[in-house]
Design an enzyme around this catalytic site. Structure first.
Site, short mmCIF file in Angstrom:
data_model
loop_
_atom_site.label_atom_id
_atom_site.label_comp_id
_atom_site.label_asym_id
_atom_site.label_seq_id
_atom_site.Cartn_x
_atom_site.Cartn_y
_atom_site.Cartn_z
N LYS A 29 0.84 -1.20 0.00
CA LYS A 29 0.00 0.00 0.00
C LYS A 29 0.88 1.25 0.00
CE LYS A 29 -3.72 -0.61 2.41
NZ LYS A 29 -4.30 -0.89 3.74
N ARG A 99 -3.48 3.05 8.53
CA ARG A 99 -3.76 1.86 7.71
C ARG A 99 -2.58 0.91 7.72
NH1 ARG A 99 -4.81 4.41 1.90
NH2 ARG A 99 -6.10 2.53 1.67
N GLY A 108 -8.17 -7.27 4.12
CA GLY A 108 -9.00 -7.28 5.33
C GLY A 108 -8.41 -8.02 6.52
N MET A 110 -5.78 -7.14 8.43
CA MET A 110 -5.37 -6.29 9.53
C MET A 110 -6.29 -5.08 9.52
SD MET A 110 -1.33 -6.85 9.28
CE MET A 110 -1.33 -6.44 7.57
N ARG A 349 -3.14 -1.46 -6.43
CA ARG A 349 -2.24 -2.62 -6.39
C ARG A 349 -2.57 -3.46 -7.61
NH1 ARG A 349 -5.52 -4.77 -1.33
NH2 ARG A 349 -7.42 -5.29 -2.41
N HIS A 471 -15.48 -9.60 0.13
CA HIS A 471 -14.46 -10.52 0.63
C HIS A 471 -14.54 -11.88 -0.05
CE1 HIS A 471 -12.85 -13.49 3.53
NE2 HIS A 471 -11.87 -12.60 3.62
N SER A 795 16.40 -41.89 -16.53
CA SER A 795 15.16 -41.18 -16.20
C SER A 795 15.04 -41.20 -14.68
CB SER A 795 13.97 -41.88 -16.85
OG SER A 795 12.79 -41.22 -16.45
N CYS A 862 10.66 -38.92 -14.62
CA CYS A 862 9.33 -39.46 -14.82
C CYS A 862 8.58 -39.61 -13.51
CB CYS A 862 9.39 -40.79 -15.56
SG CYS A 862 10.29 -42.06 -14.64
N TYR A 882 14.25 -33.56 -20.69
CA TYR A 882 12.79 -33.52 -20.68
C TYR A 882 12.23 -33.81 -19.29
CZ TYR A 882 12.80 -38.64 -20.57
OH TYR A 882 12.98 -39.94 -20.20
P1 ADP Z 1 -7.51 -2.61 3.58
O1 ADP Z 1 -6.07 -2.86 3.56
O2 ADP Z 1 -8.28 -3.55 4.42
O3 ADP Z 1 -8.07 -2.41 2.21
P2 ADP Z 1 -7.40 0.24 3.82
O4 ADP Z 1 -6.26 0.79 4.59
O5 ADP Z 1 -7.28 0.29 2.36
O6 ADP Z 1 -7.71 -1.22 4.34
O7 ADP Z 1 -8.66 1.03 4.28
C1 ADP Z 1 -9.95 0.64 3.95
C2 ADP Z 1 -10.73 1.76 3.37
O8 ADP Z 1 -10.74 2.87 4.22
C3 ADP Z 1 -10.18 2.30 2.08
O9 ADP Z 1 -10.60 1.55 1.01
C4 ADP Z 1 -10.77 3.68 2.04
O10 ADP Z 1 -12.05 3.61 1.49
C5 ADP Z 1 -10.84 4.04 3.48
N1 ADP Z 1 -9.74 4.95 3.79
C6 ADP Z 1 -8.51 4.65 4.22
N2 ADP Z 1 -7.77 5.75 4.35
C7 ADP Z 1 -8.54 6.77 3.98
C8 ADP Z 1 -8.34 8.19 3.87
N3 ADP Z 1 -7.18 8.75 4.17
N4 ADP Z 1 -9.37 8.94 3.44
C9 ADP Z 1 -10.54 8.36 3.13
N5 ADP Z 1 -10.81 7.05 3.22
C10 ADP Z 1 -9.81 6.26 3.61
MG MG Z 2 -7.68 -1.11 0.90
#
Ligand code: ADP
Ligand code: MG
Ligand code: MG
Length: 926
Positions: A29, A99, A108, A110, A349, A471, A795, A862, A882
């Site tokens: 990220k 984050r 999802g 963490m 990503r 998810h 082989s 083989c 092979y």
């Molecule tokens: P995950 O790794 O579980 O996707 P994120 O860190 O991406 O978690 O956060 C989940 C959501 O929170 C993001 O998709 C976004 O919608 C919202 N979010 C995170 N940071 C910000 C921010 N600085 N401003 C607005 N929304 C945010």
């Molecule tokens: Mg995210």
């Protein structure tokens, strides 16, 4: 390198300290937020605390490096300057999100905290600034809720316990007499904040922290802490992610998708991740924040609707889509927020995709000149081809089921393929049932990260809520599972475990069928039939022109063939298997097990007579009856292989495997052969061995009973001569198993060559043939220089070589080998992927010594490993000619061989500037 580590990396105002290739340090990220900032996409400013801090944190009793505090504060000041706001300011408060973000994406797993920096004072500043009290309190209550959950640990303990904050929200709604969150007004939300804080105080004994700096450090600690939570640990185990990688923490300026009806938040893929089609693909929600889109609580809108409703916003997004694909030359998965009329990018990503999509996208991108052929090959994991070969529903039977009213509902086609199984309603049941050998469809209202192990155990996943980016959909795509998501017509109740729709009720254990390509959910079983690729190649029932999936497959295979050095053969002992394998691209047979033939119609009788005979004469008489039968089998195979080399192994298993072991069958055999039951029983008993794997088997049989080898050699050469007479080329290779000493091979070779000469003389025909051996005993490998004086080919029989090298009987290893792998005594099951340091070392010795005595010796494998990508890579590296694998793994082996060749080639030659990227993008996709 600087003497002191840099722990904090800033991004903002079009410039970032980091970049995309710093994932190890900044997490996926953080690295991509930096990259997007550098390419001038609109990213709210922020900073990333590196994964090294996480490692430090766990190595030092959960404490931070000394300089971190100062660095974080400095970065925060930088954000403040950029935004013209102050953290904790009562008039113009800066709010941030905290984050997590590991090197490999762990959707999802963490936790994220939004709106941090709010307290009873700063919330007033937010109100004054936005003139929107409801919005401000919505942010505040969400923050307290998230902070209470993630940092202070107020979360449900049991499966069936409800989130304590949700209990409070329900209370307030009930008191108000409303059902939706959106019906709560500013006062209600303010009330919620107060009740949340009260609950926190009651449960933890502490007040909710008002000091923003304290909040920030609490959140940072919680993110690092979440690296070791159960969900994250389970996920890492499933995807081989080492705990030592650690997570980064991203602190980023908040932008608001919940600032009214012109604001919103969404997620998208730059192409369809299920089909691979080149269309913008995404979902969004207006007036929403954070995880609302993926949580599955409100059903989001398709991105096409944004195009109609807000073309200006849509065009901005579309432009970003193009920019990202051009820059990354990949399909990207993005998260964005619209704050009134401004668009912000919050994440990108490389997008997870189905195997269908992965392959189609790679092929399309070559055609669009975004990537090269070799890059395309690098991007397709060999095992992904499995999904293309996977069965689909028999369409007639499905139509009939639908016609009979068995179509229960239609959901989203989240993971292509067809699955039939019994319904279970929770993940732990899915695991248990699957362990008992049941085929299950995990059926949930929605899935959450806790469910991953159950999802892994199920053949298919069905959910009632959530979109294509929920998810369930995301994880199913990653696991390559059949998945139908968001099937809202289903009414699922966990107690008493039923699913009902239009008056039909499906109970736990009932069979259903789900079509992850169309989204259909059908009551009962529906049989499956071969995939498009098989219909074209094997059944020949479909014209390639009408088979787009096949065409894509064919492009990949053609490119793979261009770059691979290893030849691919197959393990087959029936003409139809051989034909399938050739259709899949096999260039020969690497292992034809003759003993399988003895179990065929009419053959087991003479075989048993041969074994039970007391004298060589008796044995010869029985063998004479077997000869024409074997010869016919070999003719079928030579014909099917049409001039390609065919390696035939002489008899290998211990003889008692061919005899009946229960009294009833022994009596029947006695009657049939006109001898006494006693005699048969005695003979079977006398053949009993304490350790058959190391007993009277392999070439030992042919040495003690030379007439067996003689008969087999005769069958091979006569068959070859007959087929050759019909104008079909033949290339037999006679393989002697289980050789440990060159003299064993010499003995057998003499017989084979004598018989060959006899057949040549008698038939007047002549063709090239080879005599070689399997290397499957350490002594054979260690003395390969001697063995190669006789053997024209080796082989590697890596199943037995693994057993004999490790001293482990594969059939008895169940009880300890899995725990061994879990404890990382062996990194992988050595019967699945070659144990490179042990077995592999012997292979290297054998290759080197074999070539010393016979420089042009033909070398192959083989064993079961011949179809496993990492083992194929190893075979490429040690210079085999092979690999040979089961027919259905041939396409996988072709691709794996090409990837091994590309990994091996000089980067400059293969893919100029992208070469070093390879490793990273592979880990990222895990
Ligand atoms: P995950 O790794 O579980 O996707 P994120 O860190 O991406 O978690 O956060 C989940 C959501 O929170 C993001 O998709 C976004 O919608 C919202 N979010 C995170 N940071 C910000 C921010 N600085 N401003 C607005 N929304 C945010
Ligand atoms: Mg995210
Ligand atoms: Mg063997």
């Amino acid at each position: 390198m600087a003497a002191k580590s840099k722990y904090v990396y800033y991004f903002g105002d079009g410039k970032a300290d980091g970049k995309a290739d710093m994932k190890n340090l900044l997490g996926g990220k953080g690295a991509n937020l930096a990259e997007m900032t550098n390419i001038k996409l609109p990213v709210p400013p922020g900073f990333t605390i590196t994964t090294e801090v996480c490692t430090y944190y766990y190595a030092h009793g959960k404490s931070y490096p000394k300089t971190l505090k100062k660095d974080v504060e400095a970065a925060l000041r930088k954000i403040e300057r950029s935004m013209g706001m102050r953290f904790g300011d009562v008039k113009n408060p800066l709010l941030v999100s905290v984050r997590s973000g590991a090197r490999a994406s762990m959707p999802g797993m963490m936790d994220t905290i939004l709106n941090l920096g709010l307290n009873d004072e700063t919330v007033k500043g937010l109100i004054a600034k936005t003139k929107n009290e409801r919005f401000a309190y919505d942010c505040y209550r969400r923050f307290v809720q998230m902070y209470g959950d993630v940092v202070l640990g107020l979360k449900p303990v049991h499966k069936d316990e409800i989130d304590p904050f949700e209990v409070i929200i329900d209370e307030v709604k009930e008191e108000k007499g409303v059902t939706l969150d959106t019906e709560l007004d500013a006062e209600d939300l303010k009330d919620l904040v107060a009740r949340f804080k009260k609950a926190i105080k009651e449960k933890t004994g502490h007040d909710f922290p008002q000091d923003p700096m304290k909040q920030l450090w609490g959140a940072i600690g919680a993110v690092f802490g979440s690296w070791m939570n159960d969900r994250a640990i389970a996920y890492r185990k499933l995807y081989d992610i080492p705990a030592t990688w650690g997570t980064a923490v991203n602190v980023q300026t908040m932008v608001f998708g919940n600032m009214g009806e012109e604001s919103g938040t969404g997620v998208a893929f730059t192409r369809d991740p299920a089909s691979g089609e080149n269309v913008f693909y995404g979902e969004y929600l207006m007036n929403a924040q954070g995880e609302d889109v993926v949580a599955g609580t409100r059903t989001p809108l398709p991105i096409a609707k944004l195009r109609a409703d807000d073309p200006k916003m849509y065009n901005q997004l579309e432009k970003i889509r193009k920019t990202l694909e051009k820059h990354y030359r990949e399909v990207m998965d993005i998260e964005f927020t619209m704050q009134q009329d401004k668009l912000y990018m919050l994440q990108c990503r490389v997008g997870k995709r189905t195997a269908f999509a992965a392959i189609r996208i790679a092929v399309d991108m070559v055609k669009e000149k975004l990537i090269s052929e070799t890059e395309a090959l690098r991007r397709i994991e060999p095992h992904q081809l499995n999904q293309l070969l996977r069965p689909v529903f028999d369409s007639a039977e499905k139509d009939q089921a639908v016609g009979n009213g068995r179509l229960l509902a239609k959901g989203l086609n989240a993971g292509p393929g067809a699955a039939t199984g019994r319904v279970v309603f929770n993940a732990s049941d899915a695991e248990e049932w699957a362990k008992k050998g049941e085929q299950v469809i995990l059926t949930r209202i929605e899935t959450s990260p806790e469910d991953i192990r159950g999802m892994d155990a199920a053949v298919g996943i069905l959910t009632a809520r959530g979109g294509m980016t929920s998810h369930a959909a995301l994880v199913a795509r990653q696991m390559g599972k059949v998945c139908v998501a968001g099937c809202s017509a289903l009414e699922i109740s966990y107690v008493p475990r039923t699913m009902s729709v239009n008056g039909q009720v499906v109970r736990e254990g009932d069979w259903i069928s789900i079509d992850g390509t169309t989204g259909e959910v059908i009551n009962g079983k529906v049989s499956t039939r071969p995939s498009e690729v098989l219909q074209v190649l094997v059944d020949k029932s479909l014209d390639p022109k009408d088979a787009p999936i096949y065409q894509t497959f064919a492009s990949v295979m053609a490119w793979a063939d261009k770059y691979r050095r290893l030849k691919i053969r197959t393990n087959a002992d029936q003409p139809d298997q051989s034909l399938n394998a050739v259709a899949f691209g096999a260039q020969g047979i690497g292992l034809c097990r003759t003993e399988h033939m003895f179990f065929g119609e009419g053959k087991i009788g003479p075989m048993r007579e041969m074994i039970l005979a007391d004298t060589p004469e008796g044995r010869k008489a029985a063998l004479a009856r077997l000869l024409p039968l074997q010869r016919k089998d070999f003719e079928g195979i030579f014909e099917a292989m049409d001039g390609r080399p065919v390696t035939i192994r002489t008899i290998d298993p211990p003889l008692h495997e061919f005899l009946p072991h229960d009294e009833k069958s022994q009596r029947a055999l006695a009657a049939q052969m006109g001898i006494s039951y006693e005699k048969i029983r005695q003979r079977v008993d006398s053949l009993h061995e304490f350790n058959p794997m190391l007993g009277f088997r392999g070439c030992r049989l042919g040495i003690i009973y030379p007439e067996i080898t003689e008969m087999q050699a005769r069958a091979i050469f006569e068959a070859a001569a007959n087929v050759k007479k019909r104008g079909i080329d033949v290339e037999p290779e006679v393989m002697i198993p289980l050789v440990g000493h060159v003299k064993e091979l010499e003995d057998q070779e003499k017989i084979v060559r004598r018989v060959a000469d006899e057949v040549f003389k008698a038939s007047g025909s002549k063709f090239r043939y080879l005599v070689g051996t399997m290397i499957e005993i350490p002594r054979g490998a260690l003395t390969a220089d001697e063995v190669a004086k006789v053997a024209e080919f080796f082989s590697f029989g890596t199943n037995d070589l693994t057993q004999t090298t490790l001293g482990v009987s594969r059939d008895d290893a169940g009880r300890f080998l899995i725990p061994y792998v879990e404890r990382e005594i062996y990194a992988k099951d050595p019967f699945e992927a070659i144990d490179r340091t042990g077995v592999g070392e012997l292979m290297k010795i054998a290759v080197e010594k074999g070539r010393q005595s016979r420089p042009k010796i033909k070398l192959g494998i083989c064993g079961e490993h011949g179809g496993e990508p990492s083992s194929i890579e190893f075979c490429h590296q040690i210079g085999l000619d092979y690999v040979s694998c089961s027919p259905f793994r041939v396409p996988i082996a072709r691709l794996a061989a090409a990837r091994a060749a590309l990994a091996d080639a000089k980067p400059a030659k293969v893919a100029r500037r992208r070469a070093p990227k390879r490793k990273r993008s592979r880990t990222a996709r895990r």
